[in-house]
Design an enzyme around this catalytic site. Sequence first.
Site, PDB file in Angstrom:
ATOM      1  N   GLY A 158     -33.018  13.104 110.479  1.00  0.00           N
ATOM      2  CA  GLY A 158     -33.913  12.054 110.012  1.00  0.00           C
ATOM      3  C   GLY A 158     -34.867  12.578 108.960  1.00  0.00           C
ATOM      4  O   GLY A 158     -34.596  13.577 108.289  1.00  0.00           O
ATOM      5  N   CYS A 159     -36.002  11.936 108.831  1.00  0.00           N
ATOM      6  CA  CYS A 159     -36.995  12.312 107.825  1.00  0.00           C
ATOM      7  C   CYS A 159     -37.472  13.744 108.031  1.00  0.00           C
ATOM      8  O   CYS A 159     -37.889  14.121 109.137  1.00  0.00           O
ATOM      9  CB  CYS A 159     -38.181  11.352 107.904  1.00  0.00           C
ATOM     10  SG  CYS A 159     -39.553  11.803 106.841  1.00  0.00           S
ATOM     11  N   PHE A 160     -37.413  14.551 106.990  1.00  0.00           N
ATOM     12  CA  PHE A 160     -37.800  15.950 107.155  1.00  0.00           C
ATOM     13  C   PHE A 160     -39.300  16.142 107.362  1.00  0.00           C
ATOM     14  O   PHE A 160     -39.740  17.211 107.787  1.00  0.00           O
ATOM     15  CB  PHE A 160     -37.286  16.850 106.036  1.00  0.00           C
ATOM     16  CG  PHE A 160     -37.513  16.389 104.615  1.00  0.00           C
ATOM     17  CD1 PHE A 160     -38.530  15.531 104.257  1.00  0.00           C
ATOM     18  CD2 PHE A 160     -36.665  16.858 103.613  1.00  0.00           C
ATOM     19  CE1 PHE A 160     -38.725  15.141 102.944  1.00  0.00           C
ATOM     20  CE2 PHE A 160     -36.845  16.472 102.283  1.00  0.00           C
ATOM     21  CZ  PHE A 160     -37.884  15.611 101.950  1.00  0.00           C
ATOM     22  N   CYS A 162     -40.860  14.668 109.686  1.00  0.00           N
ATOM     23  CA  CYS A 162     -40.924  14.718 111.153  1.00  0.00           C
ATOM     24  C   CYS A 162     -40.399  16.039 111.692  1.00  0.00           C
ATOM     25  O   CYS A 162     -41.045  16.688 112.524  1.00  0.00           O
ATOM     26  CB  CYS A 162     -40.122  13.571 111.759  1.00  0.00           C
ATOM     27  SG  CYS A 162     -40.704  11.920 111.323  1.00  0.00           S
TER      28      CYS A 162
END
EC number: 1.8.4.11
Length: 323
Positions: A158-160, A162
């Site tokens: 997912g979003c890096f 995070c």
Amino acid sequence: MLKWIDVVKFASVGNPVPDTRVEKTEAEWKTILSPEAFSITRLKGTERAHSSDMCSFFEPGIYACVCCGTLLFDGDEKFESGTGWPSFTQPVKENAIAYHKDSTFGMVRIEALCNTCDAHLGHVFPDGPKPSGLRYCMNAVALQKVESREKKLTLGGGCFWCTEAVFTLLKGVSKVESGYSGGKIDNPTYREICSGMTGHAEVIEITYNPDEITVEDLLRIHLSTHNPTTLNRQGADTGTQYRSIIFYRSEEEKVAAQNIIAEMQEVYDAPIVTEVKALEQFYKAEDYHQDYYSNNAEAGYCQAVIDPKLQKFKQLFKDKLKA
């Protein structure tokens, strides 16, 4: 990542500013260097091809300047060039090396020097492997191997923003960088990967000490802190750039990834769709993506998405957290 155009620019316009400078007289260098090291690094000599075992060893480690100890090359960037001299594709930092035009012996080359102390290291050529295309052809005598137990692991979930925030908190982890991997073009930008057309995933590259935290523990944490059962999606973030993926650097890492996926499958009702793929290249993301959570903790996305994830993570893995 440096390319040939960057090297030429540095040699023509001016080199990057080094972190520090070390300057000694010729007499002072003679007292601390072997005669061969002095001849090569201070008098710009060249060692005989195939004269060092350093060409044949590719174990993890860092290579430093024999004169001043500045870290220059990572063993991960070392490759077999067949030239008889140790060869690397990139320096550890953009400002580690200085570049000068060399017109000796009736040809024009670009000389590579330690940017800290001006030690002659060798030359750099545009005939190396992709994606950089560079070959730093170094004199082994100009380098000293610095043993390191640290390893690297590249993960996407997912979003890096995070994933970086999670793994930064782990003991045994010395560095986490956000970037891109697994796509079709070199040096992608954030805008390009967000289109979904390049095939890259948002990933983090973790530098860790296996004596303090194992690759198996890192993989368990990875598969526990995002949803590995949703294809090309994490929450509201959709697209192949958000896919769940583990990039391995060795057969050992590949087997570890497969084993941990099988172990963690018992926790999930739906099939785990995490991809396991050999790492080809990690491209560091733009500076504003690095340490995003620590630099933007008050931002809406950080409070709405990252904060709850971190709270859950801290409860599940409190024994793995840094003091």
